[in-house]
Design an enzyme around this catalytic site. Structure first.
Site, PDB file in Angstrom:
ATOM      1  CG  HIS A   1       1.641  11.013 -16.918  1.00  0.00           C
ATOM      2  ND1 HIS A   1       1.273  11.245 -18.217  1.00  0.00           N
ATOM      3  CD2 HIS A   1       2.030  12.222 -16.418  1.00  0.00           C
ATOM      4  CE1 HIS A   1       1.441  12.525 -18.501  1.00  0.00           C
ATOM      5  NE2 HIS A   1       1.897  13.145 -17.426  1.00  0.00           N
TER       6      HIS A   1
ATOM      7  CG  HIS B   1     -19.550  19.397  -0.642  1.00  0.00           C
ATOM      8  ND1 HIS B   1     -18.638  20.066  -1.430  1.00  0.00           N
ATOM      9  CD2 HIS B   1     -20.181  18.528  -1.474  1.00  0.00           C
ATOM     10  CE1 HIS B   1     -18.703  19.612  -2.673  1.00  0.00           C
ATOM     11  NE2 HIS B   1     -19.630  18.679  -2.732  1.00  0.00           N
TER      12      HIS B   1
ATOM     13  CE1 TYR C   1       6.797  15.032 -20.670  1.00  0.00           C
ATOM     14  CE2 TYR C   1       8.975  15.945 -20.316  1.00  0.00           C
ATOM     15  CZ  TYR C   1       7.633  15.938 -20.044  1.00  0.00           C
ATOM     16  OH  TYR C   1       7.097  16.836 -19.146  1.00  0.00           O
TER      17      TYR C   1
ATOM     18  CG  ASP D   1       3.462  12.861 -21.736  1.00  0.00           C
ATOM     19  OD1 ASP D   1       2.465  13.130 -22.435  1.00  0.00           O
ATOM     20  OD2 ASP D   1       3.747  13.482 -20.695  1.00  0.00           O
TER      21      ASP D   1
END
Length: 518
Positions: A304, A472, A156, A197
């Site tokens: 993830h 919008h 990691y 990762d």
């Protein structure tokens, strides 16, 4: 076939979707078992477990049918951490925490560290103290019947915070240490897979908004990956690095193949993300044994998604788990701990012990002498009270020497005399005073009424209406500034739609409005 999967789980104790209806005490344990069942892999590598050893429970660490290995952060609680779960038919022959070897045990470590002279001991300890790397070494058998050694490096990698330049230096030093260790293992004859990762999107195809990022190709992390990986996957011609990005080997032109999305902006709905998770294998291993490399974006529960690969080899399990296995931890081994285990004997030389005894005896003698002296000098209650009686409270108040004392014969005028000295008011003045006093009371009552009215109007009116976004004409969502600075804590309105490409009309518009303070 050997199936390996890697997933940044974003907290192993946080229940994944579909497990929230379980008992709270057993919820996390059920979640881990269900994760392993759904991934259906021989080896599962998890990153960002966010658990320290004191918070690790037996149901999380020991899952039936698996043997697990954890690396914890030693600096912060609930931060970083990696874990590897191996099926019993893929039990490793060795396991080790960290890349530097400083945390390796005497037995069962992987070894092969390479030349780390460019690092100081303090730097190596800092790089390994965040629980970012875990190595497991396995025996594999090819279809030809040959046995090989395969080392999996579950990593990691650190994130480079733009506001903290020192973290970029830390990240690049971690990359360098990872490369040294991986190349040393290759030189020793082991196949190597780096998975996890890596916190870097390698190519523009791996990032949705790469064209708008300044100096994308000049990023130090991407340059490091350029040196580590072969340029064109399996059929590399220009640059031949020691490792291959297995997914790009099988899907070299696949767009939108992302593994990480912002959970705050809801970017996963429109696939507005980047590819930060990889399965990297050495060139020989990928070309000869890799059958597939895949992403699993449909698996929810984290920001993830899992990634993995399938190898055309079979695992040869070890007869016994390495010492790093969590089932051997004293708190899970089923052996009762004695209190003497937590006490460290203090070893002293005879000379030090004799001097300590002499010092203690002198201290005791001096203490006794002081007590005797205090008892002899302290007056007895009968003696103390015979000389004088109890003091009166008035004795503590003494007249000031600077102020002259008033004569006892002089008396102040009485209230009737004071009233006689005052000038009487005429009837007109009394009438005017009454009118002024009445108007003041009426004004005060009016002001109090207005204050009460405004207060209840603000309470009963409810919250202010949510504004509509400009793109919008839909109700906005309120956010709070969390970045340190002059606007920290301020609230603002923005479009409620998920983040996406600017060219997609269904994605979030650029509406922004500060919220008025209440």
């Amino acid at each position: 076939m050997l199936r390996v999967v890697s997933w940044n789980i974003n907290g192993i104790r946080r229940p994944v979707q579909g497990v929230a209806n379980q008992e709270p005490s057993n919820c996390a344990a059920v979640a881990v078992g269900r994760i392993l069942d759904e991934l259906d892999a021989d080896i599962v590598c998890l990153q960002e477990t966010k658990v320290t050893r004191d918070a690790l429970t037996e149901p999380l660490a020991i899952v039936e049918g698996y043997n697990s290995y954890f690396s914890f952060s030693r600096n912060r609680s609930g931060y970083s951490g990696v874990a590897t779960f191996c099926k019993d038919n893929a039990t490793p022959v060795a396991a080790e925490e960290g890349l530097s070897g400083l945390f390796a045990t005497q037995n069962g470590n992987v070894g092969c560290y390479g030349n780390m002279d460019e690092f100081t001991q303090e730097e190596l300890r800092a790089l390994d103290s965040e629980g970012r790397a875990l190595l497991t070494q396995h025996k594999i058998r090819t279809w030809e019947g040959k046995e090989r050694i395969l080392t999996l490096i579950n990593v990691y990698c650190p994130h480079a915070d733009p506001g903290r330049p020192e973290r970029l230096v830390f990240k690049m030093r971690f990359y360098r240490l990872l490369q040294i260790r991986a190349e040393a293992l290759l030189a020793a004859g082991s196949h190597v897979i780096i998975l996890g990762d890596l916190n870097t999107a390698h190519r523009p195809i791996d990032h949705w908004d790469a064209v708008n990022l300044e100096c994308f190709e000049e990023d130090p992390g991407r340059k490091w990956m350029d040196s580590l990986l072969s340029n064109l996957g399996c059929q590399s011609a220009s640059h031949v690095g020691p490792f291959i990005d297995s997914y790009r080997c099988f899907q070299p032109k696949q767009e939108g193949a992302f593994t990480c999305w912002s959970a705050v902006t809801g970017a996963r709905h429109l696939n507005y993300g980047s590819r930060l998770d990889y399965v990297l294998g050495d060139r020989t291993l990928v070309i000869d044994t890799f059958q597939a490399s895949f992403l699993l974006p449909e698996v929810m529960g984290s920001d993830h998604c899992p990634v993995g690969a399938v190898l055309s080899v079979s695992s040869v399990p070890a007869k016994q788990c390495p010492p790093l296995c969590t089932r051997f931890l004293p708190e899970f081994a089923g052996t009762q701990l004695k209190i003497l285990r937590f006490l460290v004997p203090l070893e002293q030389s005879p000379l030090l012990e004799q001097s300590a005894l002499q010092h203690n005896s002198q201290t005791r003698v001096q203490t006794c002498q002081n007590k005797a002296q205090v008892h002899s000098t302290r007056p007895r209650p009968s003696q103390a009270g015979s000389g004088r009686g109890q003091k009166n409270l008035k004795s503590y108040f003494q007249p000031s020497p600077n102020c002259p004392q008033a004569s006892p014969d002089i008396k102040l005028p009485s209230p009737p005399l004071m009233s006689a000295l005052m000038t009487p008011k005429t009837p007109e003045e009394e009438a005017v005073a009454k009118v002024v006093k009445g108007r003041a009371k009426a004004s005060e009552a009016k002001d109090e009424k207005e204050v009460r009215t405004s207060f209840w109007k603000s309470v009963l009116a409810g919250p202010s209406r949510t504004p509509l976004c400009g793109g919008h004409r839909e109700p906005c969502v309120m956010r709070t500034v969390k970045k340190p600075g002059p606007n920290l804590g301020r609230r603002f309105y923005m479009c409620a739609r998920p983040r996406g490409p600017p060219t997609d009309p269904s994605s979030r518009c650029n509406f922004f409005l500060w919220s008025r303070p209440s």
